[in-house]
Design an enzyme around this catalytic site. Sequence first.
Site, PDB file in Angstrom:
ATOM      1  N   ARG A  19       0.829  -1.205   0.000  1.00  0.00           N
ATOM      2  CA  ARG A  19       0.000   0.000   0.000  1.00  0.00           C
ATOM      3  C   ARG A  19       0.864   1.255   0.000  1.00  0.00           C
ATOM      4  NH1 ARG A  19      -4.619  -2.527   4.067  1.00  0.00           N
ATOM      5  NH2 ARG A  19      -5.836  -3.488   2.365  1.00  0.00           N
ATOM      6  N   HIS A  36      -5.559  -0.658  -7.037  1.00  0.00           N
ATOM      7  CA  HIS A  36      -4.478  -1.499  -6.509  1.00  0.00           C
ATOM      8  C   HIS A  36      -4.483  -1.552  -4.981  1.00  0.00           C
ATOM      9  CE1 HIS A  36      -1.727  -1.136 -10.306  1.00  0.00           C
ATOM     10  NE2 HIS A  36      -2.492  -2.210 -10.357  1.00  0.00           N
ATOM     11  N   GLU A  37      -4.294  -2.747  -4.435  1.00  0.00           N
ATOM     12  CA  GLU A  37      -4.095  -2.948  -2.991  1.00  0.00           C
ATOM     13  C   GLU A  37      -5.203  -2.360  -2.124  1.00  0.00           C
ATOM     14  OE1 GLU A  37      -2.005  -5.066  -1.952  1.00  0.00           O
ATOM     15  OE2 GLU A  37      -1.233  -5.296  -3.976  1.00  0.00           O
ATOM     16  N   GLY A  38      -6.430  -2.511  -2.579  1.00  0.00           N
ATOM     17  CA  GLY A  38      -7.565  -2.034  -1.795  1.00  0.00           C
ATOM     18  C   GLY A  38      -8.095  -0.719  -2.312  1.00  0.00           C
ATOM     19  N   GLN A  77     -10.315   1.269   1.780  1.00  0.00           N
ATOM     20  CA  GLN A  77      -9.470   2.051   2.686  1.00  0.00           C
ATOM     21  C   GLN A  77     -10.317   2.946   3.594  1.00  0.00           C
ATOM     22  OE1 GLN A  77      -6.424   1.229   2.830  1.00  0.00           O
ATOM     23  NE2 GLN A  77      -6.310   0.062   0.928  1.00  0.00           N
TER      24      GLN A  77
END
Length: 598
Positions: free
Chosen positions: A305, A448-450, A455
């Site tokens: 992240r 990407h990545e959440g 978030q």
Amino acid sequence: MRSTLISRRDLDFLLYEWLRVEELTALPRFTEHSKDTFDGFLDLCEDLATRHFAPHNKRGDANEPTFDGERVTIIPEVKAAVEAFAKANLIGAAMDEEIGGLQLPATVEAAGFSWFQAANVGTTGYLFLTVGNANLLAAHGTPDQIDRFVKPMVEGRFTGTMCLSEPQAGSSLADIVTRAEPRSDGTYRLFGSKMWISGGDHELTDNIVHLVLAKIPGGPAGTKGISLFIVPKFLVEDDGSLGRRNDVALAGLNHKMGYRGTTNTVLNFGEGKHTPDGGPGAVGYLIGEPHRGLSYMFHMMNEARLGVGLGATALGYTGYLKSLDYARERRQGRPVTAKDPAAPQVPIIEHADVRRMLLAQKAYVEGALALLLYCNRLVDLRRTATDPQTRRDNTLLLEILTGVAKSWPSQWCLEANNLAIQVHGGYGYTREYDVEQHYRDNRLNPIHEGTHGIQGLDLLGRKVIQHDGAGLRLLAGRIEQTVMAAAEAGGEWTEFGGQLDAAWQRLLTVTGWMFGSGDIAAAMANSSVYLEAFGHTVVAWIWLEQALAAHGRAGDFYEGKRAAARYFFRYELPRTGPQLDLLELMDRTTLDMQDAWF
């Protein structure tokens, strides 16, 4: 000649004048380093990124990897760049010396890595994932797993991936169905399919080390039943040589709007195309304890992240620098006060609206870069802390800022790319100019990545309340210190400090109100708005920190820092007012909307 990838002057200011990273060399972990070694590392990164990564960025985008059913073909420049990076021992830049690393601070590593992400985010993707994979295994793997898989990655002979998502589950990891069946020899056989696996297949290196989330039959339901496994493309023998091909098959490539140089794959585990032990099933090695896989994977996910946030920042930064150069060179029109139509045309940077767009970009990208380096400094302080309370404090601060450091640059540095296109005018959306590709590449980072939604839910639903709000209180303490320093500086910085304090106190009040209402569904429905307001307030704090570091110093660079801080407080921080008004209402519009009404 000034680079159009990243500003080295800005990196030097952030590292040495603001964060004072040379002070880290007093810590036992970094005693072998000095400002000279940090500078040498940054020089090397700029040189390699400029010579080996930037030149094929557009070619890699135009000629994305192909798959003929048996092999993946990638343009040769990618392999050459990966090898140059590995030869310079940059994969292990911040890793322990005992596994072949350079043991640099993460803060310095991140600064150096930003050059590669700005130069060619597609090629850098293979290295980004490998570093994260190796760090996870170094932290949670057995000595044999470290010898067998981590050291070859540090040497550049293997690359790594993370295999989380599945076609039917997406981000809902509780719903993954890949299973890991135990065998009598202590290994497992994995069966299932993984989706969106970046770097999942290629021939850039000898082997690919997949980190795979799967469920052991009979384990707990949901995320509590997830375990983590090493599943290499080729098995590795006891002497380190490559063995049989594992039962991991490439089902196909996904074709993305950006990051086209990074293979993005669908992988099938255990379909029987390869039979390393005479039958189907991908051979996997359990990491740590059964059913604790998600906690281990968060080691890589949280690092990723920060890396995604840094990549978004780098793409926004290079777009800003390129649009700045264009604005200085492109002549068009005359000042609004000019009366003579025969007067020479002026560079477009002389037009106020172009300066507005450039100043907005500067505020976004330099604010984001400062935030990411600050977070990486927390990584260093957490890693080297000898006092448990100090370690805990830095961990809590890092946890509450990680989602912001991923999502804020992904949103606002993408907006910087949007403005870079606008500065270029009609040329901006043509493929002949880099800014068009930078926008497409950066558009992947909000996912990407959440996603932002994930978030936001994590920030409001977990991070601000976990440990009875300890992380939020620590962040409040840091902001209060900056506000006090601004009051001592006087002038407009006192004014901006008061503005920051008012926004932060309002945010805290609204946070308490949202939880005190008892309507958790309404609170969570507005968590993305909360994330944006929280992020803008945090970056305002970061800008005030930069302004104070530049206070009293003369020169164009420092004047530029002060102007960007001024812009953020006058144009950007006020955005949070209407957002906080909305949050305070606990609005249910999105909850009440019915499917049939769309």
